[in-house]
Design a protein around this motif. Structure first.
Motif, mmCIF file in Angstrom:
data_model
loop_
_atom_site.group_PDB
_atom_site.id
_atom_site.type_symbol
_atom_site.label_atom_id
_atom_site.label_comp_id
_atom_site.label_asym_id
_atom_site.label_seq_id
_atom_site.Cartn_x
_atom_site.Cartn_y
_atom_site.Cartn_z
ATOM 1 N N SER A 13 0.833 -1.209 0.000
ATOM 2 C CA SER A 13 0.000 0.000 0.000
ATOM 3 C C SER A 13 0.865 1.255 0.000
ATOM 4 O O SER A 13 0.606 2.204 -0.751
ATOM 5 N N ASP A 14 1.900 1.265 0.830
ATOM 6 C CA ASP A 14 2.795 2.426 0.893
ATOM 7 C C ASP A 14 3.582 2.594 -0.400
ATOM 8 O O ASP A 14 3.802 3.709 -0.861
ATOM 9 N N MET A 15 3.991 1.480 -0.988
ATOM 10 C CA MET A 15 4.776 1.538 -2.214
ATOM 11 C C MET A 15 3.952 2.122 -3.357
ATOM 12 O O MET A 15 4.421 3.002 -4.077
ATOM 13 N N ILE A 16 2.719 1.645 -3.525
ATOM 14 C CA ILE A 16 1.873 2.158 -4.602
ATOM 15 C C ILE A 16 1.633 3.649 -4.400
ATOM 16 O O ILE A 16 1.764 4.444 -5.336
ATOM 17 N N HIS A 17 1.302 4.046 -3.182
ATOM 18 C CA HIS A 17 1.064 5.468 -2.895
ATOM 19 C C HIS A 17 2.318 6.303 -3.154
ATOM 20 O O HIS A 17 2.244 7.357 -3.793
ATOM 21 N N GLN A 18 3.454 5.834 -2.686
ATOM 22 C CA GLN A 18 4.703 6.577 -2.843
ATOM 23 C C GLN A 18 5.078 6.739 -4.318
ATOM 24 O O GLN A 18 5.410 7.831 -4.762
ATOM 25 N N ASP A 24 3.738 12.247 -9.668
ATOM 26 C CA ASP A 24 2.752 13.329 -9.806
ATOM 27 C C ASP A 24 1.482 12.863 -10.508
ATOM 28 O O ASP A 24 0.957 13.541 -11.393
ATOM 29 N N MET A 25 0.998 11.693 -10.127
ATOM 30 C CA MET A 25 -0.210 11.117 -10.714
ATOM 31 C C MET A 25 -1.330 11.118 -9.702
ATOM 32 O O MET A 25 -1.104 10.827 -8.535
ATOM 33 N N THR A 26 -2.510 11.441 -10.149
ATOM 34 C CA THR A 26 -3.687 11.278 -9.300
ATOM 35 C C THR A 26 -4.113 9.813 -9.370
ATOM 36 O O THR A 26 -3.723 9.084 -10.291
ATOM 37 N N MET A 27 -4.925 9.402 -8.419
ATOM 38 C CA MET A 27 -5.462 8.041 -8.473
ATOM 39 C C MET A 27 -6.314 7.862 -9.728
ATOM 40 O O MET A 27 -6.292 6.806 -10.349
ATOM 41 N N GLN A 28 -7.046 8.916 -10.100
ATOM 42 C CA GLN A 28 -7.890 8.847 -11.286
ATOM 43 C C GLN A 28 -7.052 8.597 -12.539
ATOM 44 O O GLN A 28 -7.408 7.771 -13.389
ATOM 45 N N TYR A 29 -5.928 9.309 -12.668
ATOM 46 C CA TYR A 29 -5.088 9.139 -13.853
ATOM 47 C C TYR A 29 -4.419 7.769 -13.859
ATOM 48 O O TYR A 29 -4.308 7.129 -14.898
ATOM 49 N N LEU A 30 -3.993 7.297 -12.690
ATOM 50 C CA LEU A 30 -3.393 5.967 -12.606
ATOM 51 C C LEU A 30 -4.425 4.908 -13.000
ATOM 52 O O LEU A 30 -4.091 3.954 -13.708
ATOM 53 N N ILE A 41 -7.766 0.886 -6.624
ATOM 54 C CA ILE A 41 -6.521 1.595 -6.280
ATOM 55 C C ILE A 41 -6.650 2.236 -4.904
ATOM 56 O O ILE A 41 -5.732 2.164 -4.092
ATOM 57 N N SER A 42 -7.799 2.825 -4.632
ATOM 58 C CA SER A 42 -8.034 3.432 -3.324
ATOM 59 C C SER A 42 -7.917 2.386 -2.212
ATOM 60 O O SER A 42 -7.275 2.628 -1.185
ATOM 61 N N ARG A 43 -8.509 1.214 -2.412
ATOM 62 C CA ARG A 43 -8.426 0.151 -1.405
ATOM 63 C C ARG A 43 -7.003 -0.365 -1.240
ATOM 64 O O ARG A 43 -6.575 -0.683 -0.131
ATOM 65 N N TYR A 44 -6.251 -0.443 -2.355
ATOM 66 C CA TYR A 44 -4.857 -0.896 -2.270
ATOM 67 C C TYR A 44 -4.030 0.092 -1.458
ATOM 68 O O TYR A 44 -3.244 -0.295 -0.606
ATOM 69 N N GLU A 45 -4.199 1.392 -1.732
ATOM 70 C CA GLU A 45 -3.415 2.405 -1.025
ATOM 71 C C GLU A 45 -3.787 2.497 0.451
ATOM 72 O O GLU A 45 -2.942 2.817 1.278
ATOM 73 N N LYS A 46 -5.030 2.234 0.787
ATOM 74 C CA LYS A 46 -5.452 2.247 2.194
ATOM 75 C C LYS A 46 -5.012 0.987 2.930
ATOM 76 O O LYS A 46 -5.067 0.935 4.150
ATOM 77 N N GLY A 47 -4.612 -0.023 2.177
ATOM 78 C CA GLY A 47 -4.219 -1.285 2.790
ATOM 79 C C GLY A 47 -5.403 -2.193 3.084
ATOM 80 O O GLY A 47 -5.265 -3.187 3.791
ATOM 81 N N ASP A 48 -6.573 -1.843 2.536
ATOM 82 C CA ASP A 48 -7.761 -2.668 2.746
ATOM 83 C C ASP A 48 -7.701 -3.968 1.944
ATOM 84 O O ASP A 48 -8.310 -4.958 2.331
ATOM 85 N N ARG A 49 -7.009 -3.928 0.813
ATOM 86 C CA ARG A 49 -6.872 -5.095 -0.064
ATOM 87 C C ARG A 49 -5.476 -5.121 -0.653
ATOM 88 O O ARG A 49 -4.817 -4.092 -0.746
ATOM 89 N N LEU A 50 -5.052 -6.287 -1.067
ATOM 90 C CA LEU A 50 -3.799 -6.428 -1.806
ATOM 91 C C LEU A 50 -4.138 -6.674 -3.268
ATOM 92 O O LEU A 50 -5.055 -7.442 -3.567
#
Length: 72
Positions: A13-18, A24-30, A41-50
């Motif tokens: 989760s930290d790696m994807i966010h970092q 300089d990408m938004t979650m929407q653009y990614l 992507i939101s769930r991955y970055e929060k650590g809710d899912r892998l």
């Protein structure tokens, strides 16, 4: 493509966010660039899912990296 070295203590989760914020990408653009849904992507970055391997590879490639597996 850049190569990515993953340390054992870094959470996915930290790696994807970092990597996303360093690029300089938004979650929407990614989501658009990778084909992975924004909600996933939101769930991955929060650590809710892998992410599964396919989703992880799509995200990493969209961020400009490639996955290289090395045998110890």
């Amino acid at each position: 493509m850049r190569q990515l070295s993953i340390s054992e203590d870094l959470k996915v989760s930290d790696m994807i966010h970092q990597l996303r914020t360093e690029s300089d990408m938004t979650m929407q653009y990614l989501a658009y660039k990778s084909g992975v849904s924004l909600s996933a992507i939101s769930r991955y970055e929060k650590g809710d899912r892998l992410p599964g391997l396919e989703a992880f590879q799509k995200l990493i490639n969209a961020l400009g990296f490639e996955i290289c597996l090395k045998r110890k």
